[in-house]
Motif scaffolding. Structure first.
Motif, PDB file in Angstrom:
ATOM      1  N   ASN A  38      76.206-115.361  27.514  1.00 51.92           N
ATOM      2  CA  ASN A  38      75.505-116.610  27.778  1.00 51.92           C
ATOM      3  C   ASN A  38      74.550-116.495  28.947  1.00 51.92           C
ATOM      4  O   ASN A  38      74.680-115.603  29.785  1.00 51.92           O
ATOM      5  CB  ASN A  38      76.501-117.763  27.937  1.00 51.92           C
ATOM      6  CG  ASN A  38      77.271-117.715  29.235  1.00 51.92           C
ATOM      7  OD1 ASN A  38      76.688-117.652  30.312  1.00 51.92           O
ATOM      8  ND2 ASN A  38      78.587-117.726  29.147  1.00 51.92           N
ATOM      9  N   GLU A  39      73.586-117.391  29.044  1.00 58.79           N
ATOM     10  CA  GLU A  39      72.516-117.289  30.015  1.00 58.79           C
ATOM     11  C   GLU A  39      73.007-117.280  31.458  1.00 58.79           C
ATOM     12  O   GLU A  39      72.497-116.524  32.290  1.00 58.79           O
ATOM     13  CB  GLU A  39      71.544-118.458  29.826  1.00 58.79           C
ATOM     14  CG  GLU A  39      70.767-118.403  28.535  1.00 58.79           C
ATOM     15  CD  GLU A  39      69.851-119.609  28.368  1.00 58.79           C
ATOM     16  OE1 GLU A  39      69.094-119.619  27.379  1.00 58.79           O
ATOM     17  OE2 GLU A  39      69.895-120.522  29.205  1.00 58.79           O
ATOM     18  N   ARG A  68      68.089-118.975  19.480  1.00 64.66           N
ATOM     19  CA  ARG A  68      68.919-119.653  20.481  1.00 64.66           C
ATOM     20  C   ARG A  68      69.313-121.005  19.942  1.00 64.66           C
ATOM     21  O   ARG A  68      68.481-121.736  19.379  1.00 64.66           O
ATOM     22  CB  ARG A  68      68.144-119.882  21.767  1.00 64.66           C
ATOM     23  CG  ARG A  68      68.111-118.694  22.676  1.00 64.66           C
ATOM     24  CD  ARG A  68      67.431-118.997  23.993  1.00 64.66           C
ATOM     25  NE  ARG A  68      66.240-119.809  23.874  1.00 64.66           N
ATOM     26  CZ  ARG A  68      65.271-119.828  24.783  1.00 64.66           C
ATOM     27  NH1 ARG A  68      65.362-119.074  25.850  1.00 64.66           N
ATOM     28  NH2 ARG A  68      64.234-120.606  24.612  1.00 64.66           N
ATOM     29  N   GLY A  73      74.725-120.646  21.636  1.00 67.61           N
ATOM     30  CA  GLY A  73      74.383-119.382  22.275  1.00 67.61           C
ATOM     31  C   GLY A  73      73.184-118.725  21.606  1.00 67.61           C
ATOM     32  O   GLY A  73      72.439-119.369  20.878  1.00 67.61           O
TER      33      GLY A  73
END
Lengths: 242, 242
Positions: A38-39, A68, A73
DNA sequence: AAATTTAATATGTATGAACATATGAACAAT
DNA sequence: ATTGTTCATATGTTCATACATATTAAATTT
């Protein structure tokens, strides 16, 4: 693989992140819809701001390489083979699909082309032109039969090395740049010639792709038609509308 | 023209800015290399953060519509003459070919679609979706059989007037804009169903065109597949290469 | 067990601030 | 007139923060 960003490099962080993401896209860990880290975690792991990471992923999302989804996710998206913005030669197209091309046969001759081709090159009477016929495919089988005609004005003699990428040859040896492609796609039934060349049954469906190639000044340089076995490739195009 | 952003709209600011920039791209004031207002001024004028404006311009730069140069400014980039940039609905496509469309049959049902469609809309288990089947053609004969599935999230009930242009219906009644199309084209042989629907022989070649339609946020809205008689139409696309 | 509600997770949006650096204009020196 | 230097301008990069909202998982209710 160790995920790394060099904070002392002169290369901007977001560009480094982009390259790293491109590598990750090819990793087995992330195939078949597997989620990327994840970011928040990934940016923290790389020691960069989440916004900086998103600049990189934005780029790849725009290119269609990543998908995205909010709340879910990021995953590798299914490959879109060609964007109509940049047409490709046959070799390039196959390369982008991971197919290694084999030229089964190549035959050159001087022949009078169909009227359509004469018209395309601007001739009103019958003129012999350089005609190239090729049967191509991958290691296991031949799946496409090509016929090309070249504008006589280019000055090709027929003894050029056609194993080289065609448009490279035109550019380097004849200073001709292939810029615009007009393509027409239809389905046809295989006649006896095609059936024999492609090892299929007469009447089987064929994807026929006809292409008119122009230089930057819109002068016609090449006409080609490809007859593809129906199960060999899928022609893909992505476009937007206003 | 007054440059305006609605801060109370539900449409994200960066998307509004993007639309506004698209309009500006077409304005005479900015043709022939004329500079756009600079980012600091424009963002201030619109009452949004410069970063938010850059999200919009980033998008258009990626699309090749704008050219930004550090220390200089932003200009409209030279138009790429590519028809594939604007995909068309079937009706529009036929209209552009001068063919007057007739709907021979239209059938609506709730059905469980193939896995590919479920995946496209993001469902992991089987869900019934609105399915539309149509046989269409011109006055003289039917030449295409369509199957469409609509994302359940759109809220279509099945009693909508599908004689209207489809994407107009989606936009007006559901506020959904069809923006991006991904199309895959292959040739297949007609099975008995297709043969009967299109009045051809089993095994005859069919041009199969599969289309995945997305809205501006790249959310999937419709999947459709069209089976065209092989002599009915030619798919054409013109594009350039770098 | 099924349905509903709540909580956790992950991306989406937006802001302001600070600094870097490429470009072009203006000015100074030769 | 030409070249070199300085300054102003405009985009490029990066960060931290805060909140919104779609999705999924977990908990609670029926």
């Amino acid at each position: 693989m160790k995920l790394k960003i060099d904070h002392h490099s002169s290369i901007p962080l977001h560009l480094q992140a982009e390259e790293l993401l491109r590598k990750m896209i090819k990793m087995p860990d992330y195939q078949a819809g597997k989620l990327f880290p994840n970011e928040v975690n990934l940016s923290s792991q790389l020691g960069i701001s989440r916004n900086t990471l998103r600049q990189a992923t934005n780029k790849l999302v725009h290119e269609g390489l990543l998908l995205r989804k909010k709340g879910v996710g990021t995953v590798v998206s299914k490959p879109v083979d060609s964007k109509a913005k940049n047409w490709m030669s046959f070799s390039q197209e196959m390369k982008s699909k991971g197919i290694e091309i084999v030229n089964y046969t190549t035959e050159l001759s001087w022949a009078i082309p169909p009227m359509e081709v004469l018209n395309f090159f601007g001739y009103e009477k019958k003129v012999k032109m350089l005609k190239m016929e090729r049967v191509r495919g991958d290691k296991k089988n031949q799946f496409v039969y090509f016929i090309s005609y070249f504008n006589p004005k280019l000055g090709l003699r027929g003894d050029e090395d056609f194993n080289r990428p065609l448009y490279e040859l035109l550019e380097n040896d004849f200073s001709v740049v292939a810029k615009v492609s007009k393509e027409e796609i239809t389905a046809v039934a295989a006649d006896s010639t095609l059936a024999e060349l492609l090892k299929i049954k007469e009447g089987d469906p064929i994807l026929k792709r006809k292409r008119f190639v122009f230089d930057p000044g819109r002068r016609p340089i090449e006409y080609n038609v490809g007859y593809y076995k129906s199960d060999s490739i899928v022609y893909s195009v992505e476009s937007e509308r206003d």
